[in-house]
Design a protein around this motif. Sequence first.
Motif, PDB file in Angstrom:
ATOM      1  N   LEU A 166       5.298  -2.878  13.029  1.00  0.00           N
ATOM      2  CA  LEU A 166       4.826  -3.798  12.076  1.00  0.00           C
ATOM      3  C   LEU A 166       3.932  -4.671  12.831  1.00  0.00           C
ATOM      4  O   LEU A 166       4.011  -5.404  13.800  1.00  0.00           O
ATOM      5  CB  LEU A 166       6.058  -4.719  11.678  1.00  0.00           C
ATOM      6  CG  LEU A 166       6.020  -5.493  10.479  1.00  0.00           C
ATOM      7  CD1 LEU A 166       5.679  -4.797   9.045  1.00  0.00           C
ATOM      8  CD2 LEU A 166       7.111  -6.550   9.978  1.00  0.00           C
ATOM      9  N   ILE A 167       2.824  -4.826  12.207  1.00  0.00           N
ATOM     10  CA  ILE A 167       1.849  -5.782  12.706  1.00  0.00           C
ATOM     11  C   ILE A 167       1.859  -7.094  12.176  1.00  0.00           C
ATOM     12  O   ILE A 167       2.614  -7.565  11.332  1.00  0.00           O
ATOM     13  CB  ILE A 167       0.464  -5.001  11.892  1.00  0.00           C
ATOM     14  CG1 ILE A 167       0.517  -5.364  10.581  1.00  0.00           C
ATOM     15  CG2 ILE A 167      -0.095  -3.880  12.323  1.00  0.00           C
ATOM     16  CD1 ILE A 167      -0.823  -5.084   9.762  1.00  0.00           C
ATOM     17  N   ASP A 168       1.145  -7.795  12.897  1.00  0.00           N
ATOM     18  CA  ASP A 168       1.409  -9.425  12.797  1.00  0.00           C
ATOM     19  C   ASP A 168       0.596  -9.890  11.486  1.00  0.00           C
ATOM     20  O   ASP A 168       0.947 -11.218  10.837  1.00  0.00           O
ATOM     21  CB  ASP A 168       0.834 -10.060  14.077  1.00  0.00           C
ATOM     22  CG  ASP A 168       1.813  -9.732  15.276  1.00  0.00           C
ATOM     23  OD1 ASP A 168       3.031  -9.627  14.961  1.00  0.00           O
ATOM     24  OD2 ASP A 168       1.284  -9.754  16.478  1.00  0.00           O
ATOM     25  N   PHE A 199       4.510   0.099  -4.587  1.00  0.00           N
ATOM     26  CA  PHE A 199       5.153  -1.213  -4.401  1.00  0.00           C
ATOM     27  C   PHE A 199       5.736  -1.581  -2.940  1.00  0.00           C
ATOM     28  O   PHE A 199       6.076  -0.736  -2.158  1.00  0.00           O
ATOM     29  CB  PHE A 199       6.804  -1.238  -5.267  1.00  0.00           C
ATOM     30  CG  PHE A 199       7.118  -2.767  -5.349  1.00  0.00           C
ATOM     31  CD1 PHE A 199       6.769  -3.504  -6.482  1.00  0.00           C
ATOM     32  CD2 PHE A 199       8.144  -3.276  -4.638  1.00  0.00           C
ATOM     33  CE1 PHE A 199       7.116  -4.772  -6.776  1.00  0.00           C
ATOM     34  CE2 PHE A 199       8.615  -4.555  -4.636  1.00  0.00           C
ATOM     35  CZ  PHE A 199       7.948  -5.598  -5.999  1.00  0.00           C
ATOM     36  N   PRO A 200       5.191  -2.639  -2.415  1.00  0.00           N
ATOM     37  CA  PRO A 200       5.422  -2.853  -1.023  1.00  0.00           C
ATOM     38  C   PRO A 200       6.701  -2.953  -0.539  1.00  0.00           C
ATOM     39  O   PRO A 200       7.695  -3.313  -1.143  1.00  0.00           O
ATOM     40  CB  PRO A 200       4.796  -4.381  -0.999  1.00  0.00           C
ATOM     41  CG  PRO A 200       4.967  -5.242  -2.120  1.00  0.00           C
ATOM     42  CD  PRO A 200       4.756  -4.032  -3.141  1.00  0.00           C
ATOM     43  N   ARG A 201       6.672  -2.657   0.661  1.00  0.00           N
ATOM     44  CA  ARG A 201       7.985  -2.705   1.495  1.00  0.00           C
ATOM     45  C   ARG A 201       8.342  -3.702   2.387  1.00  0.00           C
ATOM     46  O   ARG A 201       9.476  -4.340   2.387  1.00  0.00           O
ATOM     47  CB  ARG A 201       8.138  -1.114   2.110  1.00  0.00           C
ATOM     48  CG  ARG A 201       8.203  -0.058   1.692  1.00  0.00           C
ATOM     49  CD  ARG A 201       9.498  -0.001   0.706  1.00  0.00           C
ATOM     50  NE  ARG A 201       9.622   1.386  -0.290  1.00  0.00           N
ATOM     51  CZ  ARG A 201       9.262   1.325  -1.439  1.00  0.00           C
ATOM     52  NH1 ARG A 201       8.861   0.229  -2.108  1.00  0.00           N
ATOM     53  NH2 ARG A 201       9.159   2.517  -2.225  1.00  0.00           N
ATOM     54  N   ARG A 202       7.344  -4.092   3.043  1.00  0.00           N
ATOM     55  CA  ARG A 202       7.477  -5.316   3.836  1.00  0.00           C
ATOM     56  C   ARG A 202       6.058  -6.450   3.488  1.00  0.00           C
ATOM     57  O   ARG A 202       5.113  -5.904   3.538  1.00  0.00           O
ATOM     58  CB  ARG A 202       7.267  -5.076   5.304  1.00  0.00           C
ATOM     59  CG  ARG A 202       7.971  -4.004   5.947  1.00  0.00           C
ATOM     60  CD  ARG A 202       9.464  -4.331   6.062  1.00  0.00           C
ATOM     61  NE  ARG A 202      10.455  -3.460   6.641  1.00  0.00           N
ATOM     62  CZ  ARG A 202      10.646  -3.358   7.857  1.00  0.00           C
ATOM     63  NH1 ARG A 202      10.137  -4.126   8.865  1.00  0.00           N
ATOM     64  NH2 ARG A 202      11.736  -2.427   8.310  1.00  0.00           N
ATOM     65  N   PHE A 203       6.929  -7.502   2.931  1.00  0.00           N
ATOM     66  CA  PHE A 203       5.832  -8.493   2.234  1.00  0.00           C
ATOM     67  C   PHE A 203       6.426  -9.846   2.297  1.00  0.00           C
ATOM     68  O   PHE A 203       7.613 -10.004   2.218  1.00  0.00           O
ATOM     69  CB  PHE A 203       5.329  -8.044   0.753  1.00  0.00           C
ATOM     70  CG  PHE A 203       6.358  -7.968  -0.126  1.00  0.00           C
ATOM     71  CD1 PHE A 203       6.670  -9.116  -1.050  1.00  0.00           C
ATOM     72  CD2 PHE A 203       7.203  -6.950  -0.478  1.00  0.00           C
ATOM     73  CE1 PHE A 203       7.590  -9.177  -2.018  1.00  0.00           C
ATOM     74  CE2 PHE A 203       8.033  -6.757  -1.263  1.00  0.00           C
ATOM     75  CZ  PHE A 203       8.405  -8.027  -2.011  1.00  0.00           C
ATOM     76  N   PHE A 210       2.737  -6.453   4.509  1.00  0.00           N
ATOM     77  CA  PHE A 210       2.263  -5.917   5.739  1.00  0.00           C
ATOM     78  C   PHE A 210       2.753  -4.405   5.907  1.00  0.00           C
ATOM     79  O   PHE A 210       2.166  -3.759   6.795  1.00  0.00           O
ATOM     80  CB  PHE A 210       3.577  -6.727   6.998  1.00  0.00           C
ATOM     81  CG  PHE A 210       3.116  -8.025   6.947  1.00  0.00           C
ATOM     82  CD1 PHE A 210       2.449  -8.700   8.027  1.00  0.00           C
ATOM     83  CD2 PHE A 210       3.632  -9.070   5.883  1.00  0.00           C
ATOM     84  CE1 PHE A 210       2.249  -9.951   8.081  1.00  0.00           C
ATOM     85  CE2 PHE A 210       3.409 -10.319   6.102  1.00  0.00           C
ATOM     86  CZ  PHE A 210       2.670 -11.043   7.061  1.00  0.00           C
ATOM     87  N   ARG A 211       3.359  -3.943   5.014  1.00  0.00           N
ATOM     88  CA  ARG A 211       3.795  -2.488   5.021  1.00  0.00           C
ATOM     89  C   ARG A 211       3.580  -1.980   3.390  1.00  0.00           C
ATOM     90  O   ARG A 211       4.667  -2.627   2.723  1.00  0.00           O
ATOM     91  CB  ARG A 211       4.848  -2.052   5.760  1.00  0.00           C
ATOM     92  CG  ARG A 211       5.137  -0.413   5.550  1.00  0.00           C
ATOM     93  CD  ARG A 211       6.468  -0.102   6.462  1.00  0.00           C
ATOM     94  NE  ARG A 211       5.935  -0.527   7.873  1.00  0.00           N
ATOM     95  CZ  ARG A 211       7.136  -0.413   8.849  1.00  0.00           C
ATOM     96  NH1 ARG A 211       8.382  -0.362   8.598  1.00  0.00           N
ATOM     97  NH2 ARG A 211       6.946  -0.898   9.983  1.00  0.00           N
ATOM     98  N   GLY A 212       3.069  -0.887   2.948  1.00  0.00           N
ATOM     99  CA  GLY A 212       2.936  -0.498   1.818  1.00  0.00           C
ATOM    100  C   GLY A 212       3.928   0.541   1.721  1.00  0.00           C
ATOM    101  O   GLY A 212       4.838   0.820   2.434  1.00  0.00           O
TER     102      GLY A 212
END
Length: 684
Positions: A96-98, A135-139, A186-188
């Motif tokens: 996961l990026i910053d 739909f985003p997974r990490r947001f 942050f992650r799609g």
Amino acid sequence: MIFTLRLSNAKALVLTLMVLCSGQLALCAAVDLRTGAPLDASAEVALFEIPKRLHELDVLKQEVRSVLEQLPYLNQPLQYEGYGYHGGYFPILDGLIDEPRWTLDFSFNRNILLSQVILVPALDHRANTSESYGFPRRFRVSTIAADGSVNVIQEWIHEDCPDPGRYPLIIDASEPRAYKVRLEVFRGEVSGDREVFALDELYGVMGLSEHPCEHVEASSAYTSLPYWGTEFVIDQKTSLGLPLHVKAENAERPAESDFVVSFESDPEPDCVVELDLGRNRKLGWVALFPAQSPSGMLIPDYGFPGNIRVELVRQTKAGGRADGRMLPREWIDQEPGQNVVAFNGGDLNARWIRIHMGDFPTHNQQQTFALGEINVYRLDTLYPIEAIRLEGFPAEAEADVDLLRDGKVGGHPVLFLLDWLNQLQERKQLKRLLENCTVLGEQLEARWNSFWRILLVDIAVLVSLIAVLFAIIQGVLRRRHSAALRRQVNSDLHDDIGSKVAAISLASAYVERSASEPMVRERGARIRTIAADMHHGLRDVLWLTDAQTDTLDHVMQKLADSVRVSIPAEQLELHATPPGQVPSTPVKLQVKRDLLLFLKEVLHNAASHAHATRIEVEVALVGRTLYLKVKDNGQGFNMKEYESFAPGHHGRRTMRERAQRLNGVLTVDSSTGKGTLVELKVQV
């Protein structure tokens, strides 16, 4: 009046269900609240409570289904353009990026202080699927205050957000309230070897009313008009469908529910539907609901005008009409799909609302105008329409004009958008509850059936064991009875026949001593010998029938004793395994009999027919092999004659038969004038 069933009433249905079925809901509470995945709650239920819990689950499922029947549902998507925002494709990253990969900033009217943010998932219109697309997974969702401060209201950073499917995601906004929203992804969604982020629509909520966003900025975007574009995420068009309630059971047919006008000739360029609110009212929104086809088929944009303008006319203090004022939004060459077309009244005062229409679509070779419903409201207040007047329409259209204010589209009651979205959320939760109830019921059924299967198997095993035990006990009792009977018979034989044989022996001995004639003395001696043989035969019979001698050590002892009785000591050389070295292995009666009679036959032949002066006998046990070996130095015989079973040699035949019954190995070796060797090896 329409819209009387608001969110509070719909929630009351669910709360009533919870109160009525609190025990069952507690039973189904073992779910992952983040993912909705059911946990194995069946293990928490005691076995004896399973029937009761299954009944409670059935009652709960019936109640849930009853409530679901009263909640609205998602319609089939009819969205042929304006799918929403597409952020494009990025390569998949391991960690996961910053910094976010996609950022969207939404701005609402400055007078709006948001209490909720609603994210509507996009769909992949290339496939017929009910799952969300991109739909985003990490947001993270944040509000931005006027001073620039950022307040995080919801985030999925350390775990994935559950896929909402087609259902909207409603997020509560905490204090301080703001009119700007930032969405950082942050992650799609993973699609093949890439990540993608897409969103159909974003709504803002203040109080009990939803508000469209006025402006959006995206850090990056994929544009493919007329399908994907940044502006489509705030165009108030979604794939969710019309905000309609469940049709009542006695609702009219769709053909009788919506207002439909077919023009037999070309209509006037400007047709007007004028709404009379009865008095001046501060207007929030004028909402037009597309109609449904009288055939019941889903026909996109059926009868919906291509050009629409809305004019507001205020009532003067004198009761007359003031000059009209056109609203800034114009509907030109657009397709609503299954979406409400809403015009912002800007809180302007007006009594009359004049809806100018043109460019009607053609259906069955006639220009057709169709509209399901017209609503005028502000915040959560729906204004009653006192009268509707038509301009430019056929005169007969006036008869059905009230269908524009009957509160229904295609027979379905109309709902406020926010009410509808919240009730969709309730439907989603209840469907998840129903699924969990079903899973839990299947788990409990499996446990209950498994319990009965195991119980029936255990009962069958127990009955079998009891039957076997009963048979064993009966067998033991029969054997004991048989053994007791044998002992009694042995005792009777010994006492009766033994005493008579003894009397004969004594009498013959007396005759032998007292007789003066040689012939009489010889006959007396003969009788005494026969009596002695009878006594030994009787003892053999009693030994064979005695169950206490059915062991290998007793058999070996009996065989050695028989040798001593049958052969005079001066002729005998006996080698026998000591009794202490022979185990008490059980031996069958037939084996006892064949071993004893085989040895007696061999000894009789050696003593009576061989004319031997020396007889060597071996009765030995080596491992599990019993050896019987008789060797004499008598006259011997011709082996060919032995093997031919000539008449008069029945003893040899019975010896072989007994050896076969014993599964033994019989060896006979003899020659004329050189003695005889008979050996039998038997596994015991």
